[in-house]
Design a protein around this motif. Structure first.
Motif, PDB file in Angstrom:
ATOM      1  N   ARG A 145      -7.677  95.670  46.918  1.00  0.00           N
ATOM      2  CA  ARG A 145      -7.129  94.478  46.274  1.00  0.00           C
ATOM      3  C   ARG A 145      -7.624  93.179  46.909  1.00  0.00           C
ATOM      4  O   ARG A 145      -7.369  92.104  46.379  1.00  0.00           O
ATOM      5  CB  ARG A 145      -5.596  94.516  46.313  1.00  0.00           C
ATOM      6  CG  ARG A 145      -5.019  95.643  45.460  1.00  0.00           C
ATOM      7  CD  ARG A 145      -3.521  95.513  45.304  1.00  0.00           C
ATOM      8  NE  ARG A 145      -2.982  96.514  44.399  1.00  0.00           N
ATOM      9  CZ  ARG A 145      -2.952  96.392  43.071  1.00  0.00           C
ATOM     10  NH1 ARG A 145      -3.432  95.304  42.514  1.00  0.00           N
ATOM     11  NH2 ARG A 145      -2.442  97.344  42.323  1.00  0.00           N
ATOM     12  N   LEU A 146      -8.322  93.274  48.011  1.00  0.00           N
ATOM     13  CA  LEU A 146      -8.846  92.054  48.633  1.00  0.00           C
ATOM     14  C   LEU A 146     -10.047  91.521  47.851  1.00  0.00           C
ATOM     15  O   LEU A 146     -10.900  92.296  47.428  1.00  0.00           O
ATOM     16  CB  LEU A 146      -9.260  92.332  50.074  1.00  0.00           C
ATOM     17  CG  LEU A 146      -8.136  92.568  51.080  1.00  0.00           C
ATOM     18  CD1 LEU A 146      -8.717  92.828  52.473  1.00  0.00           C
ATOM     19  CD2 LEU A 146      -7.193  91.366  51.121  1.00  0.00           C
ATOM     20  N   PRO A 147     -10.134  90.196  47.647  1.00  0.00           N
ATOM     21  CA  PRO A 147     -11.271  89.601  46.917  1.00  0.00           C
ATOM     22  C   PRO A 147     -12.514  89.532  47.815  1.00  0.00           C
ATOM     23  O   PRO A 147     -12.964  88.438  48.206  1.00  0.00           O
ATOM     24  CB  PRO A 147     -10.759  88.219  46.530  1.00  0.00           C
ATOM     25  CG  PRO A 147      -9.781  87.868  47.611  1.00  0.00           C
ATOM     26  CD  PRO A 147      -9.134  89.169  48.030  1.00  0.00           C
ATOM     27  N   LEU A 148     -13.064  90.690  48.149  1.00  0.00           N
ATOM     28  CA  LEU A 148     -14.166  90.724  49.108  1.00  0.00           C
ATOM     29  C   LEU A 148     -15.406  90.012  48.583  1.00  0.00           C
ATOM     30  O   LEU A 148     -16.173  89.443  49.365  1.00  0.00           O
ATOM     31  CB  LEU A 148     -14.498  92.178  49.439  1.00  0.00           C
ATOM     32  CG  LEU A 148     -13.435  92.931  50.238  1.00  0.00           C
ATOM     33  CD1 LEU A 148     -13.805  94.395  50.374  1.00  0.00           C
ATOM     34  CD2 LEU A 148     -13.287  92.294  51.613  1.00  0.00           C
ATOM     35  N   GLY A 149     -15.625  90.058  47.258  1.00  0.00           N
ATOM     36  CA  GLY A 149     -16.778  89.361  46.707  1.00  0.00           C
ATOM     37  C   GLY A 149     -16.707  87.865  46.972  1.00  0.00           C
ATOM     38  O   GLY A 149     -17.685  87.244  47.427  1.00  0.00           O
ATOM     39  N   LEU A 150     -15.549  87.279  46.725  1.00  0.00           N
ATOM     40  CA  LEU A 150     -15.373  85.843  46.952  1.00  0.00           C
ATOM     41  C   LEU A 150     -15.486  85.501  48.433  1.00  0.00           C
ATOM     42  O   LEU A 150     -16.132  84.520  48.819  1.00  0.00           O
ATOM     43  CB  LEU A 150     -14.012  85.409  46.403  1.00  0.00           C
ATOM     44  CG  LEU A 150     -13.647  83.940  46.593  1.00  0.00           C
ATOM     45  CD1 LEU A 150     -14.650  83.043  45.887  1.00  0.00           C
ATOM     46  CD2 LEU A 150     -12.229  83.670  46.090  1.00  0.00           C
ATOM     47  N   VAL A 151     -14.871  86.331  49.270  1.00  0.00           N
ATOM     48  CA  VAL A 151     -14.951  86.094  50.721  1.00  0.00           C
ATOM     49  C   VAL A 151     -16.396  86.165  51.191  1.00  0.00           C
ATOM     50  O   VAL A 151     -16.850  85.348  52.016  1.00  0.00           O
ATOM     51  CB  VAL A 151     -14.083  87.137  51.464  1.00  0.00           C
ATOM     52  CG1 VAL A 151     -14.312  87.048  52.972  1.00  0.00           C
ATOM     53  CG2 VAL A 151     -12.603  86.940  51.134  1.00  0.00           C
TER      54      VAL A 151
END
Length: 511
Positions: A145-151
């Motif tokens: 669920r973490l927005p890894l792409g944005l990070v």
């Protein structure tokens, strides 16, 4: 920016993301570069006009309700299509992940060029790409669920600005024009517009096919209803505002739809959010965005593309239907080797061929009484097999058309010629027959007349109103006799018993 909003307002799919797509770009780029220098004002006007013409053709497609074409995309085809697009996009992204320039459009040729130019690959680019792919794949497994792409995007921009990635040979996106789009009609001559009609027509076929395939694939995944005609209207609106705002033809994007689904998008509210974020970036953040490494963006898309290859679904299809699994693999190979639009049309053609093949070689059987239950049970058609002495109840499990009427006639002749007791009556169980075409009707009339000369009566049972209408129209009813056409099978068999020889006579005939 605006096409996202237009489709969210007029389209029906809860998941489809419309965006610039390489499939349509490949179609018009080769044609337009012969009409104007790429990047010139005239070129951009032509690009916008292709989008407007595409919108007009899509409106016509909506008025004629051409969304039914998507009904020919089976789930098997959709699995193969998504896998093929995933492989195609993954191969395309590997260029930037390796820091290698290629000129080929075809995925297979791209791979060949990359392999031949591996010595020219940038080691820092490869290391950064590997770190991004490893981070995202690991994060998806541990913290989905973490927005890894944005990070990853934000972190790589900051690192690029601070460390100067370009000094190490890591390519960045570069300057991006800021500001909101301006609405205006493209300045194109009448002759240019006529020259663009074939280009726009080709784009429309790809838009409808690829968008339908993508929307259906995700509707199946999330068990949502589909309305392909409403989606065509949404694509029409999206391309109309694309042409008015200086954007080229937009399409249902499998990759961006997969990216949205992976991020948790379940309604078109996500597309409105995407549009709002895009607007903020265009107005305020184009400056920092120029430092984004191309390999980071490619690595993120690469992980999305890999996720589009549903090996579990392919194994399930192979386990239940090896033939359909072959169709899925052929679809995937066609998308990769030939192209997205050609792969879709080939898959539809193969699906139709498979369906026709089933109709061409339908199941046929003789119904025989079971010794224990006394009920009629189906058995394969075989020489010497009868329902009762002198009686054959024959079931043909498909509509009759020009390609399978010979099969019908061959079965009937086999049953009559090989009968141990001369056949006096054949009862046709027509429960699966709802339509007879002109050619099949001609063959049936000839067959029934030949049977009459051999004193064999033909009786139809379980005749639907649709079949009866065809029999009347094709003049089969006068040949068979209206009294020999029944709506139920048991009444047809009861009528047939009147033509059978007495049991002792039948036994004597058999001897």
């Amino acid at each position: 920016l605006l096409p996202l909003v237009a489709f969210a307002c007029f389209g029906a799919s809860r998941h489809l993301v419309v965006a610039a797509d390489s499939a349509t770009a490949a179609i018009f780029s080769s044609a337009l570069e012969k009409m104007a220098p790429p990047g010139s004002a005239h070129y951009m006007a032509l690009v916008s006009m292709v989008a407007l013409l595409s919108a007009g053709f899509l409106l016509v497609a909506r008025l004629f309700r051409l969304g039914f074409l998507a009904d020919f995309l089976s789930r098997t085809v959709l699995v193969g299509f998504m896998a093929g697009v995933g492989i195609q996009v993954a191969l395309a992204m590997m260029r930037d992940m390796l820091g290698i320039a290629t000129t080929a459009h075809n995925s297979v040729l791209q791979l060949a060029q990359m392999l031949s130019r591996l010595p020219q690959a940038s080691v820092p680019t490869i290391v950064l790409s590997a770190c991004v792919v490893g981070l995202i794949l690991t994060g998806d497994r541990l913290a989905p669920r973490l927005p890894l792409g944005l990070v990853t995007v934000v972190g790589s921009i900051i690192a690029s600005m601070a460390l100067g990635f370009s000094r190490f040979g890591i390519a960045t996106i570069g300057p991006i024009e800021s500001g909101l789009p301006r609405l205006r009609l493209p300045d194109v001559s009448w002759n240019d517009m006529l020259a663009l009609l074939p280009v726009a027509t080709s784009c429309v076929f790809v838009i409808i096919a690829q968008s339908a395939a993508t929307s259906r694939a995700f509707a199946v995944r999330f068990h949502d209803p589909v309305d392909d005609n409403a989606d065509i209207l949404g694509l029409c609106a999206a391309n109309a505002v694309a042409g008015l705002s200086g954007t080229f033809t937009v399409n249902g994007s499998p990759t961006q739809t997969a990216m949205a689904a992976r991020a948790g998008a379940r309604t078109q509210l996500a597309q409105l959010t995407f549009a709002a974020v895009t607007m903020v970036v265009l107005v305020f953040l184009t400056g920092p965005l120029r430092y984004l490494p191309r390999c980071v963006l490619a690595s993120i898309v690469f992980t999305v593309a890999v996720g589009m290859i549903d090996l579990r679904a392919i194994r399930a299809i192979r386990r239940e239907s090896p033939g359909e699994c072959g169709l899925a693999l052929v679809t995937a190979a066609a998308v990769v080797g030939i192209g997205v639009e050609q792969g879709i049309f080939l898959a539809i053609a193969l699906s139709l061929f498979r369906h026709v093949r089933h109709s061409y070689e339908p199941h046929t059987m003789i119904l025989q009484y079971d010794g224990h239950s006394g009920l009629l049970e189906p058995h394969d058609v075989a020489a010497g097999r009868q329902t009762l002495p002198g009686l054959v109840v024959y079931r043909f499990c498909a509509d009759l058309f020009y390609a399978n009427s010979a099969r019908f006639g061959a079965d009937v002749r086999l049953m009559v010629d090989s009968a141990p007791v001369p056949v006096a009556c054949i009862v046709i169980d027509a429960s699966a027959i709802t339509d007879i075409d002109f050619s099949a009707a001609s063959d049936l009339r000839d067959l029934f007349r030949a049977l009459r000369t051999r004193n064999v009566t033909v009786i139809f049972g379980r005749v639907s109103p649709y079949l009866r209408a065809d029999m009347d129209r094709h003049r089969i009813t006068p040949v068979v006799g209206a009294a020999n056409i029944h709506a139920q099978l048991h009444t047809a068999i009861a009528a047939a018993r009147a033509f059978l020889p007495p049991p002792d006579a039948a036994h004597q005939q058999a001897v």
